[in-house]
Structure formats: structure tokens, C-alpha cells
Motif scaffolding. Sequence first.
Motif, short mmCIF file in Angstrom:
data_model
loop_
_atom_site.label_atom_id
_atom_site.label_comp_id
_atom_site.label_asym_id
_atom_site.label_seq_id
_atom_site.Cartn_x
_atom_site.Cartn_y
_atom_site.Cartn_z
N ALA A 194 0.79 -1.21 -0.01
CA ALA A 194 -0.02 -0.12 -0.08
C ALA A 194 0.98 1.14 -0.12
CB ALA A 194 -0.90 0.00 1.23
N LEU A 195 0.44 2.17 -0.70
CA LEU A 195 1.44 3.42 -0.78
C LEU A 195 1.08 4.46 0.45
CD1 LEU A 195 0.19 4.87 -4.39
CD2 LEU A 195 2.41 3.93 -3.71
N SER A 196 -0.05 4.22 1.00
CA SER A 196 -0.26 5.15 2.28
C SER A 196 -1.42 4.64 3.12
CB SER A 196 -0.28 6.43 2.03
OG SER A 196 -0.55 7.37 2.98
N TYR A 216 -3.54 6.36 4.28
CA TYR A 216 -4.47 7.32 4.29
C TYR A 216 -5.16 7.39 2.90
CZ TYR A 216 -1.71 9.46 7.99
OH TYR A 216 -1.15 9.71 9.38
N LYS A 217 -6.51 7.92 2.92
CA LYS A 217 -7.48 7.62 1.88
C LYS A 217 -6.95 8.88 0.67
CE LYS A 217 -10.33 4.87 3.81
NZ LYS A 217 -10.19 3.59 3.62
N TRP A 218 -7.36 8.64 -0.44
CA TRP A 218 -7.03 9.34 -1.75
C TRP A 218 -7.20 10.87 -1.54
CZ3 TRP A 218 -3.32 8.54 -4.82
CH2 TRP A 218 -2.99 7.22 -5.32
N PRO A 219 -8.39 11.33 -0.87
CA PRO A 219 -8.63 12.74 -1.02
C PRO A 219 -7.66 13.26 0.25
CG PRO A 219 -10.77 11.51 -0.52
CD PRO A 219 -9.51 10.46 -0.84
N LEU A 230 -4.49 12.34 0.63
CA LEU A 230 -3.28 12.33 -0.19
C LEU A 230 -3.28 13.66 -1.26
CD1 LEU A 230 -2.65 8.56 -0.65
CD2 LEU A 230 -1.37 10.19 1.14
N ILE A 231 -4.35 13.80 -1.68
CA ILE A 231 -4.41 14.91 -2.82
C ILE A 231 -4.33 16.32 -2.28
CG2 ILE A 231 -5.86 15.99 -4.37
CD1 ILE A 231 -6.89 13.11 -5.24
#
Length: 140
Positions: free
Chosen positions: A72-74, A76-79, A81-82
Motif C-alpha cells: 500500500a502506498l499510504s 491514508y485515503k486518496w482525498p 493524499l491529494i
Amino acid sequence: MHPWLSALIGGVLIGLAATWLLWANGRIAGVSGIVDNVVKRSSLDEWGWRAAFIVGLMLAGGIAMNAQGQHALSPYKWPMLIVAGLLVGYGTTLGGGCTSGHGVCGLGRMSKRSFVSVVLFVASAMVTVFVLRHVIRVST
């Protein structure tokens, strides 16, 4: 492998990559500047080496993740991270470069501007950690 040894090897590789880019292409390995010029669609020659640099960073990160069994990259959820990415982009624009550019490349070139930037980066990180741990009492 001891954590200090992997950190030492990683630091040496980053330093060698920055030095190689400077000697081979006369370019500074400040990641935010490289990304900025890819987004701005600079000339094809400029865009090519910059895009290759970014792809190389991502490939190396992917190889390292797989070697460690991390998938897993992170957490945390994508929003999140963005938003974090946009804030980092704004900060690097405001600061005239990112920590890698100022810390690795700028200090290596004895840049006064980079020295001031690195001192401010470190000081703000120290204040942030102090406030989070001792004022707000957020545990890690």
C-alpha cells in the motif's frame, strides 16, 4: 539491515544521483522544480529528461516497496493524499523549492538562500513537533 545503514546507503544514493544529474546535464535535482516544468510543458528536450527523472523516482520507490513486502502506498485515503500533495506543491512554490532541492543540492552548492531555507524548514518542523507532542499532546 540496521536502520542507520539503510539510511546511510539511501543518502549516498541520493547524493550520487544529484551529483550525476548536475555533472551529466548541468541540472539541479530539485524535485519540485522538475515536476513544475513537466506540468508547465517545457520544450520537448527539457520535458523528456524531467519526465524520465520522475518515472525513475516512482520506479525506484516501487522496487523498494516490493523488496520490503509493502503493497500500500499510504494508510491514508486518496482525498487526504491529494490535499496533502497540493499543500506541499503550494509550499514548495512559496519557498522557491523543496527540501530536497535546498537541502541536498543547494547546500552542496553553498547557496546562502538554500541555507536559510533549510534552517527555516528544520525550525518549523521542530516547532510543529513540539506543539503536537507537548501542547496538543498528540501521540505518535
